[in-house]
Design an enzyme around this catalytic site. Structure first.
Site, mmCIF file in Angstrom:
data_model
loop_
_atom_site.group_PDB
_atom_site.id
_atom_site.type_symbol
_atom_site.label_atom_id
_atom_site.label_comp_id
_atom_site.label_asym_id
_atom_site.label_seq_id
_atom_site.Cartn_x
_atom_site.Cartn_y
_atom_site.Cartn_z
ATOM 1 C CB SER A 266 38.446 34.583 43.251
ATOM 2 O OG SER A 266 38.659 34.035 44.525
ATOM 3 C CD GLU A 293 36.803 46.708 46.831
ATOM 4 O OE1 GLU A 293 35.926 46.536 45.898
ATOM 5 O OE2 GLU A 293 36.230 47.519 47.774
ATOM 6 C CB CYS A 327 39.705 42.984 39.523
ATOM 7 S SG CYS A 327 40.360 44.698 39.804
HETATM 8 N N1 LIG Z 1 38.256 44.373 42.843
HETATM 9 C C1 LIG Z 1 39.675 44.399 42.819
HETATM 10 O O1 LIG Z 1 40.047 45.516 43.140
HETATM 11 C C2 LIG Z 1 40.512 43.297 42.700
HETATM 12 C C3 LIG Z 1 41.835 43.513 42.293
HETATM 13 C C4 LIG Z 1 42.852 42.620 42.049
HETATM 14 C C5 LIG Z 1 42.053 41.134 41.832
HETATM 15 N N2 LIG Z 1 40.977 40.954 41.996
HETATM 16 C C6 LIG Z 1 40.273 39.655 41.926
HETATM 17 O O2 LIG Z 1 41.389 38.748 42.151
HETATM 18 C C7 LIG Z 1 41.208 37.643 41.667
HETATM 19 C C8 LIG Z 1 42.549 37.059 41.139
HETATM 20 O O3 LIG Z 1 43.434 37.065 42.041
HETATM 21 P P1 LIG Z 1 43.741 35.551 42.831
HETATM 22 O O4 LIG Z 1 43.658 34.630 41.804
HETATM 23 O O5 LIG Z 1 44.947 35.938 43.786
HETATM 24 O O6 LIG Z 1 42.744 35.358 43.784
HETATM 25 P P2 LIG Z 1 42.396 34.400 44.847
HETATM 26 O O7 LIG Z 1 41.252 34.169 45.599
HETATM 27 O O8 LIG Z 1 42.724 32.813 44.108
HETATM 28 O O9 LIG Z 1 43.538 34.494 46.104
HETATM 29 C C9 LIG Z 1 43.434 35.685 46.904
HETATM 30 C C10 LIG Z 1 44.183 35.567 47.833
HETATM 31 O O10 LIG Z 1 43.363 34.842 48.784
HETATM 32 C C11 LIG Z 1 43.991 33.596 49.323
HETATM 33 N N3 LIG Z 1 43.158 32.434 49.946
HETATM 34 C C12 LIG Z 1 42.853 31.568 49.076
HETATM 35 N N4 LIG Z 1 41.834 30.867 49.939
HETATM 36 C C13 LIG Z 1 42.048 31.386 51.208
HETATM 37 C C14 LIG Z 1 41.443 31.028 52.251
HETATM 38 N N5 LIG Z 1 40.689 29.923 52.528
HETATM 39 N N6 LIG Z 1 42.084 31.562 53.660
HETATM 40 C C15 LIG Z 1 42.750 32.640 53.294
HETATM 41 N N7 LIG Z 1 43.155 33.159 52.126
HETATM 42 C C16 LIG Z 1 43.007 32.285 51.057
HETATM 43 C C17 LIG Z 1 45.350 33.417 48.159
HETATM 44 O O11 LIG Z 1 46.181 32.583 48.573
HETATM 45 C C18 LIG Z 1 45.375 34.722 47.750
HETATM 46 O O12 LIG Z 1 46.203 35.169 48.689
HETATM 47 C C19 LIG Z 1 40.237 37.783 40.335
HETATM 48 O O13 LIG Z 1 39.164 37.461 40.670
HETATM 49 C C20 LIG Z 1 40.123 39.467 40.441
HETATM 50 O O14 LIG Z 1 39.197 39.988 39.793
HETATM 51 C C21 LIG Z 1 40.044 42.025 42.385
HETATM 52 N N1 LIG Z 2 43.272 49.439 39.772
HETATM 53 C C1 LIG Z 2 43.458 48.502 38.690
HETATM 54 C C2 LIG Z 2 42.504 47.219 38.945
HETATM 55 C C3 LIG Z 2 43.199 46.198 40.058
HETATM 56 C C4 LIG Z 2 42.401 45.026 39.849
HETATM 57 O O1 LIG Z 2 43.194 43.961 39.428
HETATM 58 C C5 LIG Z 2 42.660 49.175 37.459
HETATM 59 O O2 LIG Z 2 42.038 49.994 37.577
HETATM 60 O O3 LIG Z 2 42.985 48.561 36.372
#
Ligand SMILES: NC(=O)c1ccc[n+]([C@@H]2O[C@H](COP(=O)([O-])OP(=O)(O)OC[C@H]3O[C@@H](n4cnc5c(N)ncnc54)[C@H](O)[C@@H]3O)[C@@H](O)[C@H]2O)c1
Ligand SMILES: N[C@@H](CCC=O)C(=O)O
Length: 543
Positions: A266, A293, A327
């Site tokens: 996130s 990301e 995402c």
């Molecule tokens: N842009 C992309 O490519 C992409 C791909 C997948 C997911 N996402 C995003 O990820 C989010 C969903 O995933 P999530 O719920 O696992 O996200 P999150 O931010 O809650 O957690 C991601 C990771 O960060 C860790 N984390 C949290 N606080 C931390 C800290 N203080 N120090 C170190 N690590 C910490 C979590 O334990 C987890 O492993 C959504 O916002 C989604 O859009 C983006």
């Molecule tokens: N690579 C994936 C998105 C990854 C993020 O969650 C897509 O293109 O849908």
């Protein structure tokens, strides 16, 4: 040292099993699901190749049946982080000096294990632990993960081949060194492939990684470690540290040896980590590379000339596949009023057949959302809509967490284009649509561009080419992955390199040479064949 230029041939994307009725893979997958379900495993930390159990543990359960326990995960803190840093730095001594083709061969083997003997384990563990359907699991835990492994090895070869110009009398060279220290890989719950790629991409370049996986997807992450062990990954190159973000993250960020952060998750967590690194900047031996990301508020924008059937199908797939927990998931739409009635009727006619439930029932299109926290967050948005005058629920809106964390696919109609669910990332199966007046096409494109702080993915639909051109121009900065007449999800390695800018991340494109370059610190070398013997220059000579 190698005595030849070895060459990796250009890979092809992994093809997917269909799991259609009557296929042998369908039965094999079911068998693997049953095998995994009927055992409970221990998931320890893995530090320097050794399994480390801790005194803090948590149950690992299935999101679609949360009373079913798959195992127990051991959670790490400062002590395990210290052990991992020591193990990583020790492993680095040999790993950084390993010829690249030796490192690459581990990746090629890991890819063949993922698509071969581990295929059903990767798929079934992702289905059970993250509540994915067989298809959603196959395309990423098998297909995308193998693609990351194979293509990154190929891209690394291309990077190493790039060498500077050498005029007469010298030989100029570029040495692609790994970073000094270790890379911290922090991974999200929603993609097994991303979980594997974040520690592995830096390691391919000769770095060592500390990997903090998401606890809610720990089950499939553990099988990644099994694959790597079998592929021959040396101990200590990837150190697996399950635990809470703060318990693992805070001590890691304070280490002077931190040389990079490879993050997906996130926006809030990324900003927290970036700030923590900034606060500790004086400590580090080298400036840590930061790649992240993050979230999205991905859009579908239709023009009056759009093929309505195509928009309907794109919307259903992009908004509801994997319960909207991508995402890239479409979560806001802009539809012109001239096609709104047709779109609404066709959408409502299709969406009523979108089944959700236990992913072991292969007729389901959707499973459960990942955990209680996600369920509470998503349903708070649905409740907000139910109580608001600026939006209304056109379809869905039901939810139930008694057995699993189930949320019905939901369509919201926003009366205000800046309605809360048009602006904020929900990360669940909730799609909001805003109907605009046809003549306000350009105005609405501007709205789309500035309604959300994110810029990850977006899709435009039109048959008229001038309209497509205008949409692409207005929305140039609104998405790092931009789709024309297609849904905004399901990017494929080597086809649509993935990532976004603005609040969606650093846009370093996972699974590309650009990403690998972030884990490399180039040394430029100039070797002179016949060194100068005189310090003067000709202009100094007397006339
Ligand atoms: N842009 C992309 O490519 C992409 C791909 C997948 C997911 N996402 C995003 O990820 C989010 C969903 O995933 P999530 O719920 O696992 O996200 P999150 O931010 O809650 O957690 C991601 C990771 O960060 C860790 N984390 C949290 N606080 C931390 C800290 N203080 N120090 C170190 N690590 C910490 C979590 O334990 C987890 O492993 C959504 O916002 C989604 O859009 C983006
Ligand atoms: N690579 C994936 C998105 C990854 C993020 O969650 C897509 O293109 O849908």
């Amino acid at each position: 040292m190698s005595n030849a230029f070895f060459e990796i041939r250009e890979p092809e994307n992994e093809s997917y099993n269909s799991y259609a009725p009557g296929t042998p893979e369908r039965e094999e997958l079911r068998e693997e699901i049953n095998r995994l379900k009927n055992q409970e495993i221990q998931i320890p930390a893995i530090i320097g190749g050794k399994e480390v159990k801790t005194d803090r543990q948590e149950d690992v359960v299935m999101p679609h049946n949360h009373s079913h326990k798959l195992g127990t995960v051991h959670l790490c803190g400062q002590k395990e982080v210290d052990m991992a840093i020591e193990a990583a730095l020790e492993a680095r001594k040999q790993w950084a000096d390993m010829p690249w083709e030796e490192r690459a061969s581990i990746y090629l083997k890991a890819a063949d294990l993922v698509t071969g003997p581990y295929r059903y384990t990767m798929n079934a563990s992702t289905m059970l632990g993250q509540s994915k359907t067989p298809h959603q699991s196959e395309i990423e835990a098998v297909g995308e993960f193998a693609d990351f492994l194979r293509f990154n090895a190929y891209y690394l070869q291309e990077i190493y081949e790039k060498q500077p110009y050498s005029p007469e009398g010298m030989w100029n060279r570029m040495e692609y060194r790994p970073l000094e220290g270790f890379v911290f890989a922090v991974t999200p719950f929603n993609f097994t492939a991303i979980a594997g790629n974040l520690p592995l991409a830096p390691a391919l370049c000769g770095n060592v990684s500390l990997w903090k996986p998401a606890t809610s997807s720990i089950y499939s992450s553990y099988f990644i470690m099994k694959v790597l062990k079998e592929a021959g990954m040396p101990d200590g190159v990837i150190n697996f540290l399950p635990g809470s973000g703060a318990d693992v993250g805070d001590p890691v960020i304070k280490s002077e040896h931190l040389s990079g952060l490879h993050f997906t998750g996130s926006t809030n967590t990324f900003q927290y980590l970036w700030k923590s690194i900034a606060e500790n900047i004086e400590k580090y031996n080298t400036y840590p590379r930061i790649v992240g990301e993050t979230g999205g508020k991905d859009f579908i924008f239709a023009h009056e000339s759009a093929d309505v059937d195509a928009v309907v199908i794109a919307a259903i797939r992009a908004a509801y596949e994997y319960q909207g927990q991508k995402c890239s998931a479409a979560s806001r739409m802009y539809i012109p009023d001239s096609i709104w009635d047709e779109f609404r009727d066709k959408f409502l006619d299709e969406v009523k057949d979108v089944n959700y439930g236990d992913v072991e029932d292969f007729t389901n299109f959707m499973g459960a959302v990942i955990d209680q926290k996600a369920f509470d967050n998503i349903t708070s948005y649905i409740d907000y809509v139910k109580e608001s005058d600026d939006g209304e629920i056109l379809y869905g809106g039901n939810y139930d967490d008694s057995e699993g964390y189930f949320v019905e696919p939901t369509l919201v109609l926003a009366h205000d284009p800046k309605f809360k669910t048009m602006e904020e990332e929900i990360f669940g199966p909730v799609l909001t649509v805003y109907v605009y007046e046809d003549e306000k096409f350009e105005e609405t494109l501007e709205l789309c561009d500035n309604t959300s702080p994110y810029a990850l993915t977006g899709a435009i639909f039109a048959q008229e080419r001038y309209a497509l051109k205008k949409m692409a121009d207005y929305l140039r900065q609104a998405a790092g992955n931009f789709y024309i007449n297609d849904k905004p999800t399901a990017a494929i390695v080597n086809q649509q390199p993935f990532g976004g800018a603005r609040k969606s991340g650093t846009n370093d494109k996972a699974g590309s040479a650009a990403n690998l370059m972030r884990w490399i610190s180039v040394r430029s070398i100039k070797e002179t064949t016949v060194p100068a013997k005189d310090w003067t220059y000709p202009y100094m000579d007397e006339e």
